[in-house]
Structure formats: structure tokens, C-alpha cells
Design an enzyme around this catalytic site. Structure first.
Site, PDB file in Angstrom:
ATOM      1  N   THR A 188      -3.537  -0.869  17.658  1.00 20.19           N
ATOM      2  CA  THR A 188      -4.083  -1.248  18.959  1.00 20.19           C
ATOM      3  C   THR A 188      -4.945  -0.125  19.479  1.00 20.19           C
ATOM      4  OG1 THR A 188      -2.162  -2.592  19.535  1.00 20.19           O
ATOM      5  CG2 THR A 188      -3.382  -1.670  21.378  1.00 20.19           C
ATOM      6  N   ARG A 216       2.834 -15.808  19.040  1.00 24.43           N
ATOM      7  CA  ARG A 216       3.497 -14.513  19.263  1.00 24.43           C
ATOM      8  C   ARG A 216       2.633 -13.639  20.177  1.00 24.43           C
ATOM      9  NH1 ARG A 216       2.167  -8.798  18.294  1.00 24.43           N
ATOM     10  NH2 ARG A 216       4.140  -7.726  18.075  1.00 24.43           N
ATOM     11  N   GLY A 218       2.449  -9.681  21.728  1.00 25.89           N
ATOM     12  CA  GLY A 218       3.004  -8.346  21.554  1.00 25.89           C
ATOM     13  C   GLY A 218       3.145  -7.614  22.875  1.00 25.89           C
ATOM     14  N   GLY A 240       1.843   0.139  17.677  1.00 25.29           N
ATOM     15  CA  GLY A 240       2.955  -0.050  16.750  1.00 25.29           C
ATOM     16  C   GLY A 240       3.577  -1.426  16.967  1.00 25.29           C
ATOM     17  N   GLY A 242       5.078  -4.170  18.506  1.00 27.10           N
ATOM     18  CA  GLY A 242       5.186  -4.368  19.948  1.00 27.10           C
ATOM     19  C   GLY A 242       6.540  -4.817  20.439  1.00 27.10           C
TER      20      GLY A 242
HETATM   21  N1  ASP Z   1       1.318  -3.184  19.498  1.00 28.76           N
HETATM   22  C1  ASP Z   1       0.584  -4.178  18.766  1.00 28.76           C
HETATM   23  C2  ASP Z   1       1.352  -5.475  18.792  1.00 28.76           C
HETATM   24  O1  ASP Z   1       2.552  -5.461  18.624  1.00 28.76           O
HETATM   25  C3  ASP Z   1       0.262  -3.794  17.363  1.00 28.76           C
HETATM   26  C4  ASP Z   1      -0.045  -2.324  17.132  1.00 28.76           C
HETATM   27  O2  ASP Z   1      -0.462  -1.620  18.028  1.00 28.76           O
HETATM   28  O3  ASP Z   1       0.167  -1.844  16.017  1.00 28.76           O
HETATM   29  O4  ASP Z   1       0.756  -6.508  18.911  1.00 28.76           O
END
Ligand code: ASP
Length: 335
Positions: A188, A216, A218, A240, A242
Site C-alpha cells: 500500500t 474483501r 482491507g 501489510g 490488513g
Molecule cells: N494493507 C493492504 C490490505 O490489506 C495491503 C498491503 O498494504 O500490503 O489491503
């Protein structure tokens, strides 16, 4: 991947607070600065810095930075080049927050190129904080945003390839390459800015987890999870998997820890430790990263796994213009 992972739990307890690198605010002519997640944060910061350097607001700066990332043709995890969900549909999540508490978000938005700007319109033109799915798209179109089919041929190919196994397996820091061949399946752009007037703002934008279930959502569009900003204290954002941020109201937690006196790095570290404590086994297999800036402009970060980098721009020279690597709980080698 599991064989190559080394668990350095001791580092969690052993690393003294003094050893944690918080990047001190370095006086520039205005005090303005911007930080962003990952290597693509460099480009986002550049776009945001143009706004800050011209005396613009932190809010305009983070929107400009997020728009840059959303338009980046090399990024399979943010915006128009994002990978789709398991049904082959690209859905985008974004949020924006001003240090005065105003915020807006969109989730599961389809076929609109700049979700962060739609999120800002939600904040400024509706009595609401978040619009999702079809309603978010209807609102965007009513505000003059164009409906554009976004799924790229490359993303469609990657999805077809994924269908061969249909295995949902979030990666930890896939080695990033320019398309074609970038195997990242989530990340992100989280961006935090402090302007010359001392105002903070933040934004978050993502296509979420590649191959996620349709529908879904996040952490990135959830205020308090993927992003939180309070002019009284500071700002935090996350990248990461979420679900972990939502479980821990993570960005809010980081800001509240700073309110209690922690440095940005200490606050991020304690929030990461919370993730580990809640789900010790799961935390070995997924990435979670926090990035924070306090109202004095000090910046800090911490991650579950090694490899989380963030970009800082304050108009100065030297290390402040480079990527920085966050400390982490686990040292995980790339696959
Ligand atoms: N945080 C984001 C999500 O879960 C993905 C990411 O930042 O890696 O959608």
C-alpha cells in the site's frame, strides 16, 4: 519459504529503546516533510513535495502523492495497475485524513482511476466518512470522475496464471521489479505529511491483497486501522496484511502511544509487538509494517519482517532524501 525464515524473537525484547532509530526532525526552511511507504514512496514524495515546497497544505500534498502512486504503471499493488481479486475484478481501497479529524474513504471501488480523490470528495462533499462498492462508484461519477476499465492485460495475465493453483498466499516483501514480472501480491502507499503551518495529513491507497475474495476490504480505507492523523499528536499509516491492522485498530494505536509519550519508532514497535502477542504463529507468515510521524516532524517505523522500506523527503540533502529500512521483529529472507 518457511525453511529460510529465521525467527529473532530475542530482538523484540533485547532491542533497547535507545537503539531504535527515530529520524529526528531536521530543520529545513519551513519544517515541512513527507514520508511514504515502500520504494514507490520516493515518487509519491516527489509529487507531494512539489505541493509542500510551494507552501501548499499537507492535505493537498498527500492527495498529490497518492495520485502519483495510483497512476504508476509499474505498480501491481496500488491503483490502475493493481492485481484483481480471485474473480478477476480489480477493486480499490483508499482513505484520506486531515489533522483536524476530517476524513473520507472508499472501499471496493471499481473502474475509477483515483480512489484517493474520491475519498477526499466523500470527506468534503458528503455527511459520511466511507462509501463502498457500487455506491462509491455512483458517487464518484456524480462528482465528475470518469468510469474507466482499469484491469491491465498484465494483471489479467497474472490472474489467469494464479488461477492454475488458486492458492491465496500473501507474500512477505516479494522482490519488486518493474512490470512485467513483478510478483508482489500486496502493498500500500501510505503517505504522511507535515506542512509549513504545522498541519498534518495522511492518505492511504491500495488495490489490497491480490486474489482476495470479492468484496474483501482491507485496513487502508478504515480510519484508525490503515491511517490515523491527529494534529495534537502525530500521524500513522500501515502496510501489510490488513486484517491484522483492523484487529488491532493499529494506526490509532500508534498515534495513541505517541500521545502517551512514545517516539514514533517506539510507538510503531509496540503496535507490532501487539500483533505478535495476539497471533504469534500467524505473525511469522505475514508482513505488517507501521510508519509514523509526530507533530514535531520526527519519523519512525517498525515491521514484523525485515525488508520494509520507507521514503522521506524534507527538502534537505543526504540521508533525508533516501529510502530507510525499518527495524523488524523477524529477519526473513526473500524467496
Ligand atoms: N494493507 C493492504 C490490505 O490489506 C495491503 C498491503 O498494504 O500490503 O489491503
Amino acid at each position: 519459504m518457511g525453511d529460510r525464515r529465521r525467527f529473532l524473537q530475542a530482538s523484540l525484547l533485547a532491542a533497547g529503546a535507545a537503539a531504535l532509530p527515530t529520524i529526528a526532525a531536521k530543520p529545513t526552511s519551513t519544517g515541512a516533510r513527507v514520508v511514504s511507504t515502500w520504494d514507490f514512496g520516493v515518487g509519491a514524495n516527489r509529487a507531494a513535495w512539489k505541493v509542500l515546497d510551494g507552501g501548499g497544505s499537507a492535505l493537498d500534498a498527500v492527495e498529490a502523492g497518492a495520485r502519483w502512486a495510483e497512476a504508476d504503471l509499474c505498480n501491481p499493488t496500488v491503483g490502475r495497475c493493481g492485481n484483481p481479486d480471485r474473480d478477476g475484478v480489480l477493486t480499490l481501497d483508499a482513505s484520506i485524513m486531515d489533522g483536524d479529524g476530517r476524513c473520507g474513504a472508499v472501499a471496493a471501488l471499481e473502474d475509477v482511476a483515483h480512489p484517493v480523490s474520491v475519498a477526499r470528495a466523500v470527506m468534503e462533499k458528503t455527511p459520511h466518512v466511507m462509501l463502498v462498492g457500487e455506491g462509491a462508484q455512483q458517487f464518484a461519477l456524480s462528482q465528475g470522475f470518469a468510469k474507466t476499465p482499469l484491469l491491465t492485460d498484465e494483471a489479467r495475465r497474472a490472474w489467469r496464471e494464479w488461477l492454475r493453483t488458486s492458492e491465496y498466499q500473501p507474500q512477505i516483501n516479494a522482490e519488486r521489479q518493474s512490470r512485467p514480472g513483478d510478483k508482489s501480491n500486496h502493498d500500500t502507499l501510505g503517505i504522511l505529511a507535515l506542512d509549513a503551518q504545522g498541519r498534518l495529513a495522511g492518505a492511504c491507497t491500495t488495490s489490497g491483497m491480490a486474489w482476495k475474495m470479492h468484496g474483501r476490504v482491507g485496513d487502508s480505507p478504515i480510519v484508525g486501522a490503515g491511517l490515523y492523523v491527529d494534529n495534537e499528536v502525530g500521524a500513522a499509516t500501515a502496510s501489510g496484511v490488513g486484517e491484522e491492522m483492523v484487529r488491532n485498530a493499529a494506526s490509532f494505536l500508534v498515534v495513541e502511544l505517541m500521545r502517551q509519550g512514545r517516539s514514533p519508532t517506539q510507538a510503531c514497535r509496540e503496535a507490532i509487538e501487539r500483533v505478535v502477542r495476539k497471533r504469534p504463529e500467524a505473525s511469522k507468515r505475514l508482513q505488517v509494517c507501521f510508519l509514523a510521524m509526530n507533530r514535531a516532524g520526527e519519523v519512525g517505523a517498525f515491521a514484523l519482517h525485515k525488508g520494509f522500506v520507507y521514503a522521506l523527503q524534507d527538502g534537505g540533502t543526504g540521508p533525508h532524501d533516501r529510502l530507510h529500512e525499518a527495524a523488524s521483529v523477524y529477519a526473513t529472507e526473500q524467496t
